[in-house]
Design a protein around this motif. Structure first.
Motif: not given
Lengths: 430, 459
Positions: B32-37, B39, B119, B123
């Protein structure tokens, strides 16, 4: 090796492998189900399962995996996989585990299934419906017993255990006469025991009566803005999307309809919604949240004022807001002071909305869908069952245009909902 | 890999028995918005047996897969059937059978991509979106993978092994204009493991660009005018029309339970332009999105024609419903988890292409809608279906107009399919979503663009 020892070993192993924090949860479950198909008991099923959920954090990077085995080789592989997932991830400061809380063990519900009584109650229900509702076909359903033993531990010393057991009844049905068929309908109930005949559960008798009536549902070509009376059976599909805006994802993306509204009025002052996971009023309690906290009973919306979001530990840290003290289970809406009869009597033109079959509301809360198993109301009277009717509205509009809430409440065992009258809904026929 | 020889346990069968060892594996990564939420991976495996004794079914399952556990599961399922037998007797059931032996595993032959590389793949897509479309309020990217691996033997002689994977990347883009939020969803993916489905992030960029263009159009969108309208459903929607409008209504367990299709066999239920088939595993020489070679009752799966040129020709069956209706077996009995019993489920349900061109179909409408993308859907015993519309445009005088806000369409299947006047000559297959009917289940859906009349929600 006992379950606690397995979890202790997992936490120790994560530490050995360089993880900063870890959380482990082991759940042993048992399900016994008597299933009916087209009005006849057709299957008895017993299933056992195990779920071992592993979470590890290193340098704010998190990995999680889940397996359903507890043998040493499977656990070792799962730990390796979890460590690899954490190491491959990106750092995120919101990743965290719950802080230390005193160890506790909880127990709720019925601990042993009674197979014979399950059968007797099921058969009694099927025989009753066959005789009392000859046009109605019980498509599928059953009674099941669910038992869960759960232990949650983390590297901060959290150590919770709970054992819960309950029965669940569900039935799906439609009615048929000649070539005409009614829309299917269904209902559920969670129970502590099997003392009551299933036919007395929720509003089942009324739903079955309506099902036969709905064979002759009518379409109409009107389009008007009117009222809907949302029945308890339909409430979750209407209120659920409202509550979803209190959760992690819409708050993190900024798309929540209630962003920054905590403590503010967001709905009619007639609306009070509670989540009471540990209340004695519900047959099943959820003592522990998935992120490792002891659940508490919470008022989510009180007289229209937003009192609590439904944010997990991650969501609260990510959005810098308070974590919810409930996981959102055991939902109830407070009843009003008007009877269902008067609620209908006071309705000029609208729909008794018993089931909503619609698309997901958009980000602005606009929704539309078909009114299923529903009735047309005019001049204070329920006139006839309808079909092919579309209802359109907005979630914010809906919770602000609540005209009245019934004093009668239906207890589903996991929800307690009244009837709710809402104005300003577009109702359109073919 | 969970490939097990179950044949030695056949000696334990004393009644009609199905024995299945299965593993379902999932992969989930969310950005979400580049952040791994998110995994995570899951693996869920075990063994189950289903036994029919004197007409009663017994089912049992256990997560442990060992000789001892398998023998106990067979015994427990037999005892469960016997428990019902102490309460009720239905008489011994002799089912038709079509045993078969098959092995179909869709494992990749490429070098496996680890989670870190997945990932990284996500990305690169996120970087592309963030660089090019800085006006978005949020962007969400999700990798979702499901692999179902099954070993089955049955007392009537079937032996099967299969591994059917599917991988998707879901893209959700959000944009706010004047305090109003807008969202577009775009799914990429297919049958296959990640390595076979996704080879280069750049291949997804044109689809992302198209999704963004539609999102901008949605910010200027209007409410649909509620009521019965002429519409062109894009090929991407025909599959869900086939699935929700007709597919569920012609699952034989629902027909037995009273669906309107019970009265309509061999009757005209659609325009002669409409033919609909539930394909088992192959269409036009190509493997379908969710191929089924042997179902979970051990029946060799075959295509089932549901509608032929407007006439309802058949239903989808398990062994019990085929016996009830006196029809042939189709191979539609499918179970999701190892602990689930097989139910009548669709496989790859599709409307067969016609001869029209999409552009001609749009040009033929004076006042209506071009519907391009759907979300959830639901069927009914009456055949009144609905599904959510998340992307569509007005059609005014044969030309596309403004985008419409998210809405819902509905109709009675027979009425809608009889209103079909044009069917396009193209075909779009999809296996993005999961069908829900007591258990979730991956299904394939396909079809061409359709011109018809439906009830649309709006103002």
């Amino acid at each position: 090796m006992g379950n606690r020892e397995i979890l202790d070993k997992c936490i120790a192993e994560f530490k050995t492998r360089g993880m900063d924090k870890s959380k482990v949860m082991l759940n042993d479950s048992e399900v016994r189900e008597l299933y009916f198909n087209n009005g006849e008991i057709s299957m008895f099923r017993t299933t056992f399962n195990t779920s071992l959920q592993l979470t590890a954090i290193k340098d704010n990077k998190k990995g999680a995996s889940s397996i359903n085995k507890t043998d040493p080789a499977s656990i070792d592989k799962a730990i390796t996989d979890t460590v690899s997932l954490a190491e491959s991830s990106n750092p995120e400061e919101a990743n965290e585990i719950s802080e230390f809380q005193p160890a506790e063990e909880f127990e709720s519900g019925v601990m042993e299934a009674d197979n014979d009584k399950m059968y007797d109650r099921m058969k009694e229900f099927l025989d009753y419906v066959r005789t009392a509702f000859p046009k109605t076909q019980l498509r599928e359903g059953g009674v099941s017993y669910h038992k869960n033993n759960m232990i949650l531990k983390n590297s901060n010393g959290v150590d919770f255990a709970s054992t819960t057991g309950y029965y669940q009844f569900h039935a799906m049905f439609s009615s048929k006469e000649g070539e005409k068929t009614s829309s299917f309908n269904y209902t559920y109930k969670l129970m502590k025991g099997l003392d009551e005949p299933f036919i007395n559960a929720v509003n089942l008798k009324t739903l079955l009566e309506h099902s036969a009536d709905e064979i002759n549902a009518r379409a109409f070509d009107q389009k008007f803005v009117g009222d809907i009376i949302i029945t308890p059976e339909c409430m979750e599909s209407m209120i659920g999307p409202v509550l979803s805006h209190l959760g992690d994802y819409p708050h993190i993306t900024g798309s929540s309809l209630f962003k920054g509204k905590l403590g503010q009025k967001i709905a009619s002052d007639k609306l009070t919604i509670r989540s009471t996971p540990v209340s004695d009023d519900f047959p099943i309690k959820t003592f522990i949240s998935g992120d490792g906290y002891k659940n508490e009973d919470v008022t989510v919306i009180e007289n229209g004022v937003l009192k609590s979001n439904l944010l997990t530990l991650f969501g609260s840290r990510k959005t810098k807001q308070e974590r919810s003290k409930t996981d959102g289970s055991n939902l109830s809406i407070d009843g009003g002071d008007i009877s269902l009869n008067d609620l209908i009597k006071n309705t000029k033109k609208g729909i008794l909305l018993s089931r909503f079959s619609g698309g997901h509301p958009n980000d602005n809360g606009d929704f539309s869908g078909i009114a299923k198993n529903s009735y047309y109301i005019e001049d204070g009277e329920v006139k006839y069952p309808v079909k092919e009717i579309m209802v359109t509205g907005n979630l914010i509009g809906m919770i602000n245009n609540i005209e009245d809430i019934s004093k009668e409440i239906t207890d589903f065992g996991y929800y307690k909902f009244p009837w709710m009258k809402v104005s300003g809904i577009t109702i359109s026929g073919k | 890999m969970l490939k097990i020889d179950l044949s030695k346990f056949k000696n334990e069968f004393t009644e009609y028995t199905e024995l299945r060892a299965q593993e379902n594996r999932t992969t989930n990564i969310s950005l979400v918005n580049g952040n791994v939420m998110g995994n995570s991976t899951t693996a869920k495996s075990g063994v189950s047996a289903r036994v029919n004794k004197n007409g009663n079914w017994g089912f049992a399952s256990n997560p442990v897969i060992s000789d001892d556990a398998i023998e106990k599961v067979i015994l427990a399922a037999t005892e469960n059937a016997a428990f019902l037998g102490t309460k009720q007797s239905k008489g011994k059931k002799e089912f038709s059978s079509r045993p078969h032996v098959s092995e179909n595993a869709f494992y990749t032959t490429q070098t496996k991509t680890d989670q870190k590389a997945k990932i990284g793949f996500l990305k690169k897509i996120d970087d592309y979106i963030a660089d090019k479309y800085s006006d978005l309020t949020s962007r969400t990217l999700i990798i979702s993978g499901l692999e179902m691996e099954k070993n089955t033997i049955t007392s009537d002689g079937s032996v099967s092994y299969s591994m059917v994977p599917k991988y998707h990347i879901y893209t959700i883009l959000n944009k706010a204009v004047d305090g109003e939020n807008f969202e577009i969803f775009k799914a990429f993916g297919d049958r296959g493991q990640f390595e076979d489905v996704f080879t280069d992030p750049a291949l997804l960029f044109p689809g992302i660009d198209e999704a963004y263009r539609h999102l901008v159009n949605k910010t200027n969108g209007v409410f649909a005018n509620a009521g019965m309208k002429d519409v062109v459903m894009d090929a991407k929607l025909a599959g869900i029309l086939a699935h929700e409008a007709i597919g569920h209504t012609t699952e034989a367990d629902l027909v037995q339970g009273g669906s309107v299709a019970g009265e309509l066999l061999n009757k005209e239920i659609a325009s002669p332009l409409v033919s609909l088939v539930d394909f088992a595993n192959t269409y036009n020489g190509e493997t379908c999105p969710v191929p089924v070679y042997i179902d979970d009752e051990g029946v060799k799966a075959e295509d089932q024609v549901i509608i032929d040129k407007g006439i309802l020709k058949g239903y989808m069956h398990n062994k019990e419903t085929a016996k009830h209706f006196g029809h042939g077996l189709t191979g539609n009995a499918r179970a999701f988890d190892f602990s689930d019993e097989p139910l009548v489920r669709m496989r790859n349900t599709a409307i067969i292409p016609g001869t029209s061109k999409l552009s001609e179909m749009i040009a033929s409408i004076g006042d209506g809608y071009y519907l391009m993308q759907s979300s959830n859907g639901q069927a009914d015993a009456t055949s009144e279906f609905m599904f959510g519309i998340t992307l569509g445009y007005e059609i005014k005088n044969g030309k596309l107009g403004k985008a419409i806000k998210d809405t819902t369409i509905s109709g009675v299947a027979v009425d809608v399919l009889k209103s079909v006047t044009m069917v396009s000559d193209d075909m779009d297959w999809d296996c993005t979503g999961m069908c829900g009917k007591k258990q979730p289940m991956p299904v394939g859906m396909g079809g061409p663009a359709i011109k018809c009349k439906v009830n649309i929600g709006g103002k």
